[in-house]
Write a protein that holds these residues in place. Structure first.
Motif, PDB file in Angstrom:
ATOM      1  N   THR A 324      -7.928   1.715  -5.666  1.00  8.79           N
ATOM      2  CA  THR A 324      -7.876   3.143  -5.322  1.00  8.79           C
ATOM      3  C   THR A 324      -7.060   3.331  -4.057  1.00  8.79           C
ATOM      4  OG1 THR A 324     -10.003   3.593  -6.366  1.00  8.79           O
ATOM      5  CG2 THR A 324      -9.237   5.169  -4.718  1.00  8.79           C
ATOM      6  N   ASN A 325      -6.035   4.150  -4.162  1.00 10.39           N
ATOM      7  CA  ASN A 325      -5.106   4.387  -3.058  1.00 10.39           C
ATOM      8  C   ASN A 325      -5.171   5.844  -2.608  1.00 10.39           C
ATOM      9  OD1 ASN A 325      -3.103   3.836  -1.173  1.00 10.39           O
ATOM     10  ND2 ASN A 325      -1.426   3.866  -2.635  1.00 10.39           N
ATOM     11  N   ASN A 326      -4.537   6.108  -1.486  1.00  8.76           N
ATOM     12  CA  ASN A 326      -4.426   7.478  -0.979  1.00  8.76           C
ATOM     13  C   ASN A 326      -3.797   8.407  -2.010  1.00  8.76           C
ATOM     14  OD1 ASN A 326      -4.133   9.407   1.541  1.00  8.76           O
ATOM     15  ND2 ASN A 326      -2.154   9.428   0.494  1.00  8.76           N
ATOM     16  N   HIS A 327      -4.313   9.630  -2.083  1.00 10.48           N
ATOM     17  CA  HIS A 327      -3.669  10.652  -2.896  1.00 10.48           C
ATOM     18  C   HIS A 327      -4.109  12.033  -2.432  1.00 10.48           C
ATOM     19  CE1 HIS A 327      -1.608  12.478  -6.255  1.00 10.48           C
ATOM     20  NE2 HIS A 327      -2.670  13.256  -6.415  1.00 10.48           N
ATOM     21  N   GLY A 328      -3.135  12.909  -2.232  1.00  8.93           N
ATOM     22  CA  GLY A 328      -3.446  14.288  -1.888  1.00  8.93           C
ATOM     23  C   GLY A 328      -3.227  14.597  -0.413  1.00  8.93           C
ATOM     24  N   PRO A 329      -3.480  15.839  -0.018  1.00  3.33           N
ATOM     25  CA  PRO A 329      -3.211  16.272   1.359  1.00  3.33           C
ATOM     26  C   PRO A 329      -4.170  15.704   2.388  1.00  3.33           C
ATOM     27  CG  PRO A 329      -4.283  18.030   0.139  1.00  3.33           C
ATOM     28  CD  PRO A 329      -3.973  16.953  -0.860  1.00  3.33           C
ATOM     29  N   PHE A 330      -5.396  15.372   1.944  1.00  2.00           N
ATOM     30  CA  PHE A 330      -6.403  14.799   2.843  1.00  2.00           C
ATOM     31  C   PHE A 330      -7.126  13.734   2.042  1.00  2.00           C
ATOM     32  CE2 PHE A 330     -10.181  14.150   5.242  1.00  2.00           C
ATOM     33  CZ  PHE A 330      -9.926  14.555   6.546  1.00  2.00           C
ATOM     34  N   SER A 331      -6.820  12.474   2.329  1.00  2.00           N
ATOM     35  CA  SER A 331      -7.345  11.401   1.502  1.00  2.00           C
ATOM     36  C   SER A 331      -7.623  10.176   2.362  1.00  2.00           C
ATOM     37  CB  SER A 331      -6.348  11.093   0.374  1.00  2.00           C
ATOM     38  OG  SER A 331      -6.832  10.118  -0.514  1.00  2.00           O
ATOM     39  N   THR A 332      -7.451   8.989   1.804  1.00  2.00           N
ATOM     40  CA  THR A 332      -7.816   7.759   2.510  1.00  2.00           C
ATOM     41  C   THR A 332      -6.837   7.394   3.618  1.00  2.00           C
ATOM     42  OG1 THR A 332      -6.716   6.420   0.819  1.00  2.00           O
ATOM     43  CG2 THR A 332      -9.074   6.854   0.534  1.00  2.00           C
ATOM     44  N   ASP A 333      -5.607   7.889   3.566  1.00  6.62           N
ATOM     45  CA  ASP A 333      -4.668   7.659   4.671  1.00  6.62           C
ATOM     46  C   ASP A 333      -5.199   8.328   5.931  1.00  6.62           C
ATOM     47  OD1 ASP A 333      -2.930   6.167   3.186  1.00  6.62           O
ATOM     48  OD2 ASP A 333      -1.274   7.604   3.238  1.00  6.62           O
ATOM     49  N   ASN A 334      -5.337   7.528   6.988  1.00 10.00           N
ATOM     50  CA  ASN A 334      -5.898   8.017   8.245  1.00 10.00           C
ATOM     51  C   ASN A 334      -4.734   8.415   9.155  1.00 10.00           C
ATOM     52  OD1 ASN A 334      -7.760   8.640  10.209  1.00 10.00           O
ATOM     53  ND2 ASN A 334      -8.438   6.540  10.542  1.00 10.00           N
ATOM     54  N   ILE A 335      -4.187   9.579   8.875  1.00 11.00           N
ATOM     55  CA  ILE A 335      -2.909   9.993   9.450  1.00 11.00           C
ATOM     56  C   ILE A 335      -2.993  10.163  10.966  1.00 11.00           C
ATOM     57  CG2 ILE A 335      -1.129  11.796   9.411  1.00 11.00           C
ATOM     58  CD1 ILE A 335      -1.988  12.372   6.503  1.00 11.00           C
ATOM     59  N   GLY A 336      -2.065   9.531  11.660  1.00  8.89           N
ATOM     60  CA  GLY A 336      -1.929   9.711  13.101  1.00  8.89           C
ATOM     61  C   GLY A 336      -2.861   8.877  13.958  1.00  8.89           C
ATOM     62  N   MET A 337      -3.617   7.974  13.349  1.00  3.98           N
ATOM     63  CA  MET A 337      -4.627   7.218  14.100  1.00  3.98           C
ATOM     64  C   MET A 337      -4.229   5.757  14.324  1.00  3.98           C
ATOM     65  SD  MET A 337      -6.719   9.652  14.652  1.00  3.98           S
ATOM     66  CE  MET A 337      -8.201   8.863  15.269  1.00  3.98           C
ATOM     67  N   ASN A 338      -2.961   5.431  14.120  1.00  5.61           N
ATOM     68  CA  ASN A 338      -2.541   4.029  14.189  1.00  5.61           C
ATOM     69  C   ASN A 338      -1.297   3.787  15.043  1.00  5.61           C
ATOM     70  OD1 ASN A 338      -0.754   5.386  12.517  1.00  5.61           O
ATOM     71  ND2 ASN A 338      -0.542   3.722  11.061  1.00  5.61           N
ATOM     72  N   TYR A 339      -0.846   4.798  15.783  1.00  3.64           N
ATOM     73  CA  TYR A 339       0.453   4.690  16.440  1.00  3.64           C
ATOM     74  C   TYR A 339       0.553   3.502  17.394  1.00  3.64           C
ATOM     75  CZ  TYR A 339       1.167   9.540  14.816  1.00  3.64           C
ATOM     76  OH  TYR A 339       1.293  10.684  14.065  1.00  3.64           O
ATOM     77  N   ASP A 340      -0.526   3.163  18.061  1.00  2.57           N
ATOM     78  CA  ASP A 340      -0.455   2.075  19.043  1.00  2.57           C
ATOM     79  C   ASP A 340      -0.785   0.710  18.450  1.00  2.57           C
ATOM     80  OD1 ASP A 340      -3.107   2.906  18.707  1.00  2.57           O
ATOM     81  OD2 ASP A 340      -3.713   2.258  20.711  1.00  2.57           O
ATOM     82  N   TYR A 341      -1.069   0.655  17.157  1.00  2.00           N
ATOM     83  CA  TYR A 341      -1.489  -0.606  16.554  1.00  2.00           C
ATOM     84  C   TYR A 341      -0.470  -1.739  16.709  1.00  2.00           C
ATOM     85  CZ  TYR A 341      -3.136  -4.002  13.130  1.00  2.00           C
ATOM     86  OH  TYR A 341      -3.549  -5.167  12.527  1.00  2.00           O
ATOM     87  N   PRO A 342       0.823  -1.529  16.427  1.00  2.00           N
ATOM     88  CA  PRO A 342       1.757  -2.672  16.429  1.00  2.00           C
ATOM     89  C   PRO A 342       1.774  -3.473  17.721  1.00  2.00           C
ATOM     90  CG  PRO A 342       2.779  -0.779  15.391  1.00  2.00           C
ATOM     91  CD  PRO A 342       1.491  -0.291  15.998  1.00  2.00           C
ATOM     92  N   ASN A 343       1.777  -2.812  18.849  1.00  2.00           N
ATOM     93  CA  ASN A 343       1.863  -3.507  20.133  1.00  2.00           C
ATOM     94  C   ASN A 343       0.513  -3.664  20.832  1.00  2.00           C
ATOM     95  OD1 ASN A 343       4.737  -4.026  20.385  1.00  2.00           O
ATOM     96  ND2 ASN A 343       4.998  -1.816  20.586  1.00  2.00           N
ATOM     97  N   ALA A 344      -0.552  -3.241  20.170  1.00  2.00           N
ATOM     98  CA  ALA A 344      -1.870  -3.238  20.804  1.00  2.00           C
ATOM     99  C   ALA A 344      -2.431  -4.649  20.963  1.00  2.00           C
ATOM    100  CB  ALA A 344      -2.838  -2.388  19.983  1.00  2.00           C
ATOM    101  N   SER A 345      -3.359  -4.794  21.891  1.00  4.38           N
ATOM    102  CA  SER A 345      -4.087  -6.053  22.056  1.00  4.38           C
ATOM    103  C   SER A 345      -4.943  -6.297  20.818  1.00  4.38           C
ATOM    104  CB  SER A 345      -4.989  -5.977  23.290  1.00  4.38           C
ATOM    105  OG  SER A 345      -6.033  -5.025  23.081  1.00  4.38           O
ATOM    106  N   TYR A 346      -5.426  -7.524  20.667  1.00  6.83           N
ATOM    107  CA  TYR A 346      -6.303  -7.826  19.543  1.00  6.83           C
ATOM    108  C   TYR A 346      -7.547  -6.942  19.565  1.00  6.83           C
ATOM    109  CZ  TYR A 346      -3.612 -12.124  18.674  1.00  6.83           C
ATOM    110  OH  TYR A 346      -2.626 -13.032  18.385  1.00  6.83           O
TER     111      TYR A 346
END
Length: 550
Positions: A324-346
């Motif tokens: 089951t994947n994201n679908h629709g305007p408001f779904s499982t994608d947690n939009i805007g909550m991951n911007y600092d993930y790539p360079n973040a500490s563990y």
């Protein structure tokens, strides 16, 4: 604007016949950092080329997203998938020839629908949809057959655990204090941690379209390609229409940016959920300890406005389960909550992962129980739940967040939409891709007319399978000379949206290991590999480097 980040820490089938030479403790010809599908395939290829190899995996489970819930394979044109990547899907096929692996339904009851192809293709004995535990079993069996040493739950010391001498990585050290020495290294993580810690140039976020002369990169306000946007006018405010009442959760109040310009934002993450409707194997969606129904008010308003596509991405896999994947305007994608993930500490990454898990589990509970959900939707939704026989050591929840995009290397050559769309030739291919230029939403904002909208979701069809450049897997020679990067490869944001598929990562993992082995044999930099020799070896190993038809 195009931003290059430099890490501060520059120093700090017949494979059973391929018996690897034993590695000398924690020393080998090739060190692979990562536990993803690409990492496993790279290790298998290293053994096939009679090189010693060690897999240093921060993950406990092998296979990354392929064993973490993405069982409805983003296959694209399956004719472009060859080598060990294809062998993986053939090994999955063999698993599903065993009666004991059809526990919850009969084999002939399975719908056999895949993504643009048959799920089970009898003619070439491939299986493109599968359960998470089957994928993990295939990977575990593969490394066991070949005696590949895998050090699990070993995390790179990113602040001082990469030794570099004369432009080459000589060793990596993990947080547990283990040091692994090698002649060549492969970063097969979704985050690109080894690459970054070694001082290789990389980029996070979207480039402006002007950087590479692209059309689909950068901010894309007003571009609505998939059905993941608000078709109705929905107020973002707590009291609809009253901007003084405050903004609902999960909506940014920041300006979305100038169209076609770059930013440091990345596409949304989610968990690819394995769900089941079999009553004997189903666990009802639990109420999270920190559940807060107000987080999902926007979804309730979408339902009130007539949205009814809840089950459109409940894609079937064997045994009455779904990917089951994201679908629709408001779904499982947690939009805007991951911007600092790539360079973040563990530790910060763990916080982000926990927040994503809490959000998504809460969303499932909300749909199953909140009185604002339409009755017909809720009744059907309650027939679904988590399978008792998946992710049994993690509360039946996936161990792998879908890291759709993190760091991307800026290497010898950058893959852009021009190569992906066939507008620019690649003369040194080491694999092929064929999936749509695909970016999930990146931000949810308030339009000038006062209504809410999503931004960043792009879907542009690729006209034919395209070639992926060897030079996109290697850093600039003046940075590091013995590292290959098959996942966080050198690519623009929008080109990566097509490349970032699990079959392709396995393809590139095999090609990276082939080049690493050749560099070890010749004592040369990976940038100095003779491409004609590399291509000959790849083709002999059934890698597909030219356009193929389904």
């Amino acid at each position: 604007m195009h931003k290059i980040f430099l890490a501060a820490a520059l120093f700090a089938t017949t494979f059973l016949a391929c018996t690897p030479k034993p590695s000398d403790g924690n020393e080998a010809d090739i060190i692979i950092y990562g536990g993803t599908s690409a990492a496993v395939v790279a290790a298998v290829q290293a053994v096939k080329m009679n090189k010693t190899v060690i897999v240093v995996s921060p993950d406990v489970h092998l296979g990354g997203l392929t064993s973490g819930g993405l069982g409805f394979t983003d296959s694209g044109n399956t004719g472009s998938i060859g080598g060990l990547s294809r062998e993986f899907y053939q090994r999955v096929y063999q698993e599903y020839q065993k009666d004991e692996n059809w526990k919850w339904q009969k084999k002939d009851e399975f719908s056999n629908k895949g993504q643009g192809t048959k799920a089970m293709n009898e003619s070439d004995q491939t299986m493109w949809t599968f359960e998470p535990h089957i994928a993990e079993r295939v990977y575990d069996n593969w490394v066991a057959e070949l005696g590949i040493p895998v050090h699990r739950d070993e995390w790179l010391d990113r602040s001082g655990g990469v030794e570099v001498k004369d432009g080459k990585i000589t060793a990596i050290t993990t947080l547990s204090g283990k040091t692994f020495r090698g002649k060549a290294f492969i970063d097969a993580t979704y985050e690109g941690d080894l690459m970054a810690a070694a001082g290789v140039s990389f980029h996070v976020g979207r480039e402006a379209n002007s950087v590479y002369g692209e059309e689909w990169n950068g901010v894309q306000t007003g571009v609505l390609h998939h059905r993941h946007w608000f078709a109705a006018n929905i107020s973002p405010y707590k009291i609809p229409g009253d901007s003084t009442s405050g903004v609902l959760p999960r909506i940014s109040t920041a300006d979305p940016g100038v169209k076609n310009e770059g930013d440091d934002k990345i596409q949304a993450y989610c968990f690819r959920m394995c769900l089941t409707y079999d009553p004997e194997n189903r666990i009802p969606f639990p109420r999270p300890a920190d559940y807060d129904s107000t987080q999902y008010e926007l979804l309730a308003r979408a339902y009130s406005a007539g949205w009814r596509e809840t089950f459109d991405k409940f894609d079937t896999i064997p045994n009455r389960k779904t990917d089951t994947n994201n679908h629709g305007p408001f779904s499982t994608d947690n939009i805007g909550m991951n911007y600092d993930y790539p360079n973040a500490s563990y530790e910060r990454r763990k916080e982000i992962i926990r927040e994503h898990e809490s959000y998504q589990k809460g969303l499932m509970y909300f749909i199953a129980n909140d009185p604002r959900i339409p009755k017909d939707v809720q009744e059907q939704f309650r027939t679904w739940g988590l399978p008792k026989d998946e992710f049994t050591d993690n509360g039946n929840w996936s161990h792998q967040l879908y890291i759709r995009e993190a760091r991307r290397m800026v290497g010898e050559s950058v893959m852009t939409e021009h190569e992906v769309l066939g507008k620019k030739e690649v003369n040194d291919p080491v694999g092929m891709g064929s999936y749509t230029l695909d970016s999930h939403n990146i931000q949810r904002y308030i339009k000038k007319d006062g209504y809410v909208q999503n931004e960043g979701d792009i879907g542009v069809k690729v006209p034919r399978p395209y070639k992926i450049s060897y030079r996109s897997l290697i850093p600039k020679k003046e940075e590091i000379q013995n590292l290959l990067v098959p996942i966080c490869l050198s690519s623009s944001h929008i080109a990566f949206g097509s490349i970032r598929m699990e079959p392709v990562f396995m393809i590139l993992g095999q090609s990276a290991a082939t080049a690493a082995a050749m560099a070890v044999e010749k004592g040369s930099a990976v940038q100095d590999i003779d491409y004609a020799e590399l291509r000959a070896r790849l083709e002999s190993d059934k890698q597909r480097l030219e356009v193929a038809q389904k």
